[in-house]
Scaffold this active site. Sequence first.
Site, short mmCIF file in Angstrom:
data_model
loop_
_atom_site.label_atom_id
_atom_site.label_comp_id
_atom_site.label_asym_id
_atom_site.label_seq_id
_atom_site.Cartn_x
_atom_site.Cartn_y
_atom_site.Cartn_z
N CYS A 69 41.02 18.37 2.99
CA CYS A 69 41.15 19.66 2.31
C CYS A 69 41.75 19.47 0.90
CB CYS A 69 41.98 20.60 3.18
SG CYS A 69 41.83 22.34 2.80
N HIS A 70 42.82 20.20 0.61
CA HIS A 70 43.47 20.13 -0.70
C HIS A 70 44.29 18.85 -0.89
CE1 HIS A 70 42.41 24.39 -0.71
NE2 HIS A 70 42.62 24.40 -2.01
N TYR B 189 38.09 20.20 0.27
CA TYR B 189 37.78 21.63 0.28
C TYR B 189 36.96 21.93 -0.98
CZ TYR B 189 38.18 26.64 0.65
OH TYR B 189 37.87 27.97 0.76
N GLY C 52 46.41 22.29 2.54
CA GLY C 52 47.27 23.46 2.34
C GLY C 52 47.67 23.51 0.88
N ARG C 53 48.76 24.18 0.60
CA ARG C 53 49.23 24.22 -0.79
C ARG C 53 50.23 23.12 -1.11
NH1 ARG C 53 52.09 28.25 -2.18
NH2 ARG C 53 52.34 29.14 -0.12
N GLU D 100 49.63 20.64 -4.02
CA GLU D 100 49.77 21.14 -5.39
C GLU D 100 51.08 20.70 -6.02
OE1 GLU D 100 49.45 25.38 -5.50
OE2 GLU D 100 47.51 25.39 -4.50
#
Length: 185
Positions: free
Chosen positions: A116-117, A137, A86-87, A90
């Site tokens: 993923c992320h 990802y 997801g985000r 970050e």
Amino acid sequence: MTKKVLILTGDAVEALEVFYPYYRCLEEGLECTIASPTKKKLQTVVHDFEPHMETFSEKLAYGIESHASVDDINPADYDGLILPGGRAPEYIRMNPKVQEITKHFLETKKPLAVICHGALILTTIREHVQGRELTAYTACRPEVEAAGATYIEEPLHVDGNIVSANAWPDLPGFMREFFKKLGVK
């Protein structure tokens, strides 16, 4: 003795990538703690692929309680670590305690599952991923390679103690391999 798993995440975590591992751990009888920069109810998101878009879409999803602040976590108390995507990665990757916890699992070679992320967290501690192989990802490939790791073009990859996967469609194999590393039957 019951094994303990830690999930590190934050707001805007991909819903499937936090709920699926969390409930699978509980289903296997493991203790599972969700930790985030602040102990709070986290807002998850749903990332999906839509035919009219060249990238994924994002929509708000369910809330999920974080059980602890990362500042209250002693990584030595846990047998395995999961880094959802997801985000959330970050922004949580810049948290020194998130980096410290993640380093612990890489240094001690305890099972670490990243999807993923979530790989963005590993890029902040590049000295521990240089020369390693992982997938993520596809949009994370430049960061993975810039950190000195080899990006593997497969939906799921295992390199030593690291289990990595592309995205939520890969969750069944991702959790199966993570449980193997944990010694869960």
